[in-house]
Design a protein around this motif. Structure first.
Motif, PDB file in Angstrom:
ATOM      1  N   ILE A  33      -4.009   0.408  -4.424  1.00 15.97           N
ATOM      2  CA  ILE A  33      -3.937   2.206  -4.556  1.00 15.97           C
ATOM      3  C   ILE A  33      -4.976   2.693  -4.737  1.00 15.97           C
ATOM      4  CG2 ILE A  33      -3.066   1.952  -6.878  1.00 15.97           C
ATOM      5  CD1 ILE A  33      -0.627   3.874  -6.320  1.00 15.97           C
ATOM      6  N   GLU A  34      -5.134   3.949  -3.866  1.00 17.97           N
ATOM      7  CA  GLU A  34      -6.663   4.417  -5.096  1.00 17.97           C
ATOM      8  C   GLU A  34      -5.542   5.979  -6.304  1.00 17.97           C
ATOM      9  OE1 GLU A  34      -8.255   6.808  -1.347  1.00 17.97           O
ATOM     10  OE2 GLU A  34      -5.911   5.937  -0.900  1.00 17.97           O
ATOM     11  N   PRO A  35      -6.193   5.475  -6.829  1.00 20.05           N
ATOM     12  CA  PRO A  35      -5.641   5.777  -8.425  1.00 20.05           C
ATOM     13  C   PRO A  35      -6.033   7.536  -8.391  1.00 20.05           C
ATOM     14  CG  PRO A  35      -7.306   4.413  -9.310  1.00 20.05           C
ATOM     15  CD  PRO A  35      -7.503   4.121  -7.439  1.00 20.05           C
ATOM     16  N   GLU A  59       1.690  -8.262   7.395  1.00 19.47           N
ATOM     17  CA  GLU A  59       1.499  -8.450   5.884  1.00 19.47           C
ATOM     18  C   GLU A  59       1.555  -7.083   5.142  1.00 19.47           C
ATOM     19  OE1 GLU A  59       4.084 -10.707   4.641  1.00 19.47           O
ATOM     20  OE2 GLU A  59       4.658 -11.171   6.375  1.00 19.47           O
ATOM     21  N   VAL A  60       1.386  -6.649   5.548  1.00 18.74           N
ATOM     22  CA  VAL A  60       0.712  -5.173   4.877  1.00 18.74           C
ATOM     23  C   VAL A  60       2.022  -3.966   4.994  1.00 18.74           C
ATOM     24  CG1 VAL A  60      -0.741  -2.752   4.691  1.00 18.74           C
ATOM     25  CG2 VAL A  60      -1.131  -5.016   5.935  1.00 18.74           C
ATOM     26  N   TYR A  61       2.535  -3.635   3.500  1.00 22.65           N
ATOM     27  CA  TYR A  61       3.911  -2.741   3.508  1.00 22.65           C
ATOM     28  C   TYR A  61       3.542  -1.775   2.805  1.00 22.65           C
ATOM     29  CZ  TYR A  61       6.122  -7.538   4.744  1.00 22.65           C
ATOM     30  OH  TYR A  61       6.316  -8.359   4.997  1.00 22.65           O
ATOM     31  N   ARG A  62       4.296  -0.496   3.453  1.00 21.30           N
ATOM     32  CA  ARG A  62       4.024   0.546   2.697  1.00 21.30           C
ATOM     33  C   ARG A  62       5.120   1.156   1.998  1.00 21.30           C
ATOM     34  NH1 ARG A  62      -0.154   2.642   3.774  1.00 21.30           N
ATOM     35  NH2 ARG A  62      -0.064   1.897   6.302  1.00 21.30           N
ATOM     36  N   VAL A  63       4.768   1.521   1.267  1.00 23.83           N
ATOM     37  CA  VAL A  63       5.952   2.389   0.046  1.00 23.83           C
ATOM     38  C   VAL A  63       5.583   3.923  -0.771  1.00 23.83           C
ATOM     39  CG1 VAL A  63       6.486   0.420  -0.936  1.00 23.83           C
ATOM     40  CG2 VAL A  63       4.652   1.206  -2.145  1.00 23.83           C
ATOM     41  N   VAL A 122       0.967  -1.091  -0.238  1.00 20.40           N
ATOM     42  CA  VAL A 122      -0.194   0.370  -0.536  1.00 20.40           C
ATOM     43  C   VAL A 122       0.690   1.053   0.175  1.00 20.40           C
ATOM     44  CG1 VAL A 122      -2.023  -1.228   1.078  1.00 20.40           C
ATOM     45  CG2 VAL A 122       0.087   0.210   2.154  1.00 20.40           C
ATOM     46  N   PHE A 123       0.553   2.643   0.176  1.00 20.39           N
ATOM     47  CA  PHE A 123       1.332   3.570   0.494  1.00 20.39           C
ATOM     48  C   PHE A 123       1.115   4.612   1.114  1.00 20.39           C
ATOM     49  CE2 PHE A 123       0.775   1.301  -3.951  1.00 20.39           C
ATOM     50  CZ  PHE A 123       1.498   1.713  -5.025  1.00 20.39           C
ATOM     51  N   HIS A 134      -0.197   7.740   2.824  1.00 25.30           N
ATOM     52  CA  HIS A 134      -1.086   8.419   2.149  1.00 25.30           C
ATOM     53  C   HIS A 134      -2.057   7.920   2.378  1.00 25.30           C
ATOM     54  CE1 HIS A 134       1.111  12.015   2.655  1.00 25.30           C
ATOM     55  NE2 HIS A 134       2.382  11.582   1.994  1.00 25.30           N
ATOM     56  N   ALA A 135      -2.534   7.106   2.037  1.00 22.62           N
ATOM     57  CA  ALA A 135      -3.653   5.864   2.098  1.00 22.62           C
ATOM     58  C   ALA A 135      -4.728   6.493   2.910  1.00 22.62           C
ATOM     59  CB  ALA A 135      -2.951   4.616   1.403  1.00 22.62           C
ATOM     60  N   TYR A 136      -6.193   6.068   2.550  1.00 21.93           N
ATOM     61  CA  TYR A 136      -6.954   5.555   3.260  1.00 21.93           C
ATOM     62  C   TYR A 136      -7.472   4.172   2.311  1.00 21.93           C
ATOM     63  CZ  TYR A 136     -11.213   5.812   5.868  1.00 21.93           C
ATOM     64  OH  TYR A 136     -12.089   5.504   6.875  1.00 21.93           O
ATOM     65  N   HIS A 137      -8.107   3.851   2.808  1.00 27.39           N
ATOM     66  CA  HIS A 137      -8.707   1.933   2.911  1.00 27.39           C
ATOM     67  C   HIS A 137     -10.226   1.599   3.277  1.00 27.39           C
ATOM     68  CE1 HIS A 137      -6.096   1.841  -0.468  1.00 27.39           C
ATOM     69  NE2 HIS A 137      -4.564   2.224   0.271  1.00 27.39           N
ATOM     70  N   GLY A 138     -10.082   2.403   5.172  1.00 29.97           N
ATOM     71  CA  GLY A 138     -11.084   1.429   5.809  1.00 29.97           C
ATOM     72  C   GLY A 138     -10.993   1.275   7.101  1.00 29.97           C
ATOM     73  N   ARG A 139     -12.044   1.320   8.143  1.00 29.73           N
ATOM     74  CA  ARG A 139     -11.792   1.051   9.113  1.00 29.73           C
ATOM     75  C   ARG A 139     -12.201  -0.133   9.818  1.00 29.73           C
ATOM     76  NH1 ARG A 139     -13.249   6.148  12.085  1.00 29.73           N
ATOM     77  NH2 ARG A 139     -13.626   8.505  10.814  1.00 29.73           N
ATOM     78  N   THR A 140     -11.764  -0.755   9.065  1.00 30.72           N
ATOM     79  CA  THR A 140     -11.663  -2.026   9.545  1.00 30.72           C
ATOM     80  C   THR A 140     -10.345  -3.015  10.656  1.00 30.72           C
ATOM     81  OG1 THR A 140     -11.024  -3.716   7.478  1.00 30.72           O
ATOM     82  CG2 THR A 140     -13.339  -3.553   8.365  1.00 30.72           C
TER      83      THR A 140
END
Length: 473
Positions: free
Chosen positions: A250-252, A205-209, A173-174, A176-182
């Protein structure tokens, strides 16, 4: 008759309604800003007092006006104030609140049945929505879809599907990303407060770039896309291990992260790398989808065809619905019974989605989103030319933003100023939202059916708010 006005006349208020408040919403509401009390008014303040004794403190709010009716581009509160809506319920009511076709479709469906659970006794509406998504989403390959309730559910299920299809665990993932609240989507979300603070530990197992963030890229905008893509590929190959990665999500165009439009070339290069490495490219189009950015989906702007795409928000005119759509062989990887949920693809929500999608296509709301951008961007750029605290103007179509900074050559984020401008807009009857990792972005999400005159009136209010706040500094 303007294109946003419904046929027929608005019903009058009856004695059960507060004074000066319409009896119902919909596109027939007068498309004007009108303030009859201070914001919030006395009835809204009374409801706020009730809220304090009933609603959990952790549920936030942006503007404490309590809504009685909404439609077109306005929200009418219980005190009779008519506010211009530059929020659309966070990009949900793109077709307008209480759109006639959506209301009619929901009424007809709930009159027949409200629920059976598609996994128990299925129904046509669910199938029809999946067919529409398979047709509309990018790419002419064979596709399948599954329906859920919320954007977070869609993202979480996209991860499940990707892991099942690839046999790999890691998710990229990236910033500044936002993907939810779970729990899993919070692990994928970048911003700590208020979303993540105190809620861990999160899924592994979530990696930020890095993201190609043109305004803040160290070497400037010109080569941001290519340089950021090269850095991401290097990190995935050398530190994470490309062979371990199930999906890159990714969010476009980022939403809560600040409406960041990645540098040109960034998305296509990452999609190419993913295809070569056996990594699934997942486009999170929950906020950008359904014509919001001037194309049906934002990834179409650079010709990117994702393996999986998640959708929600603008899909159903305000009813709760979300989806994952993707390549048939990937979507069919999980075992029978591995996907689903009691309410996923609720029949009323499916009816709303079919009506909303039909209207988006027939009225060419993608073109209307582009027109909103054509009208608004010159005004926003002129505002930036007058106020050096506006560091960046960005966005596409009807998804626009101003990033506020300290000014005078200082590009550090200014959260306090952003909040002050938003509050000044709210007092004047304009709903705007804030966003960004540092809380320093004003985001504008008008309904795609907003009358151009109302849009320009809202931009006038924004101008007044900047004048007031900057004069007081």
């Amino acid at each position: 008759m303007p294109w946003w006005t419904a046929a027929g006349e608005q019903a009058g208020a009856d004695e059960m309604n507060p004074p000066n408040v319409p009896a119902r919403g919909g596109p027939g509401l007068p498309q004007i800003r009108r303030l009859v009390t201070e914001i919030p008014g006395p009835r809204s303040r009374a409801l706020a007092a009730r809220r304090a004794g009933a609603v959990a403190r952790g549920v936030g709010e942006t503007l404490p006006v309590y809504v009685h009716a909404a439609g077109g581009g306005v929200v009418v509160d219980v005190d009779g104030n008519s506010l211009i809506d530059f929020g659309s319920g966070i990009a949900v009511v793109s077709v307008g609140n209480a759109a006639d076709g959506v209301v009619a479709a929901v009424r007809e469906q709930v009159g027949r049945f409200t629920h059976t659970c598609f996994m128990i006794t299925p129904y046509e509406g669910y199938v029809a929505v999946c067919e529409a998504l398979n047709r509309l989403t990018p790419g002419d390959h064979d596709k399948r879809s599954a329906l859920f309730n919320s954007g977070a559910e869609a993202v979480e299920n996209a991860v499940k599907i990707a892991r099942s299809a690839t046999g790999r665990a890691a998710i990229v993932v990236f910033e500044h990303a936002y993907h939810g609240r779970t729990n899993l989507t919070l692990a994928m979300t970048a911003k700590s407060a208020p979303y993540k603070a105190g809620f861990g530990p999160f899924a592994p197992e979530v990696y930020r770039v890095p993201l190609a963030y043109p305004y803040r890229w160290p070497t400037g905008r010109e080569h941001c896309g290519e340089q950021a893509a090269a850095r991401v590929i290097e990190l995935v190959r050398d530190e994470i291990g490309a062979g371990e990665v199930a999906a890159l999500v990714i969010e476009p165009i980022q939403g809560e992260g600040g409406f960041i439009v990645p540098g040109r070339g960034f998305l296509p290069r990452l999609a190419e790398f993913c295809a070569d490495a056996g990594i699934l490219f997942v486009a999170d189009e929950i906020q950008t989808g359904f014509a919001r950015t001037g194309t049906m989906f934002a990834c179409e702007d650079e010709g990117v065809v994702p393996d999986l795409i998640t959708t929600a928000k603008g899909i159903a005119g305000g009813m709760p619905l979300a989806a994952v759509t993707g390549r048939a062989e990937i979507m069919d990887a999980p075992q029978v019974g591995g996907l689903g949920g009691t309410y996923g693809g609720n029949p009323a929500a499916c009816a709303a989605a079919l009506a909303a999608i039909g209207f988006i296509e027939s009225a060419d709301l993608a073109a209307r989103a582009r027109r909103i951008g054509e009208l608004a961007l010159p005004r926003l750029r002129a505002l930036a030319a007058r106020y050096d605290v506006i560091g960046d103007v960005r966005g596409r179509g009807a998804m626009l933003a101003l990033e506020l900074v300290r000014g005078g050559g200082d590009t550090r984020p200014d959260r306090e100023l952003t909040g002050a401008v938003a509050a000044a807009c709210h007092r004047r009857g304009l709903i705007v939202l804030t966003a960004g990792t540092w809380g320093n972005v004003l985001r504008l999400l008008p309904p795609l059916v907003m009358d151009p005159a109302l849009l320009l009136a809202g931009l006038d209010v924004l101008d007044e708010a900047f004048a007031e706040v900057t004069a007081a500094r």
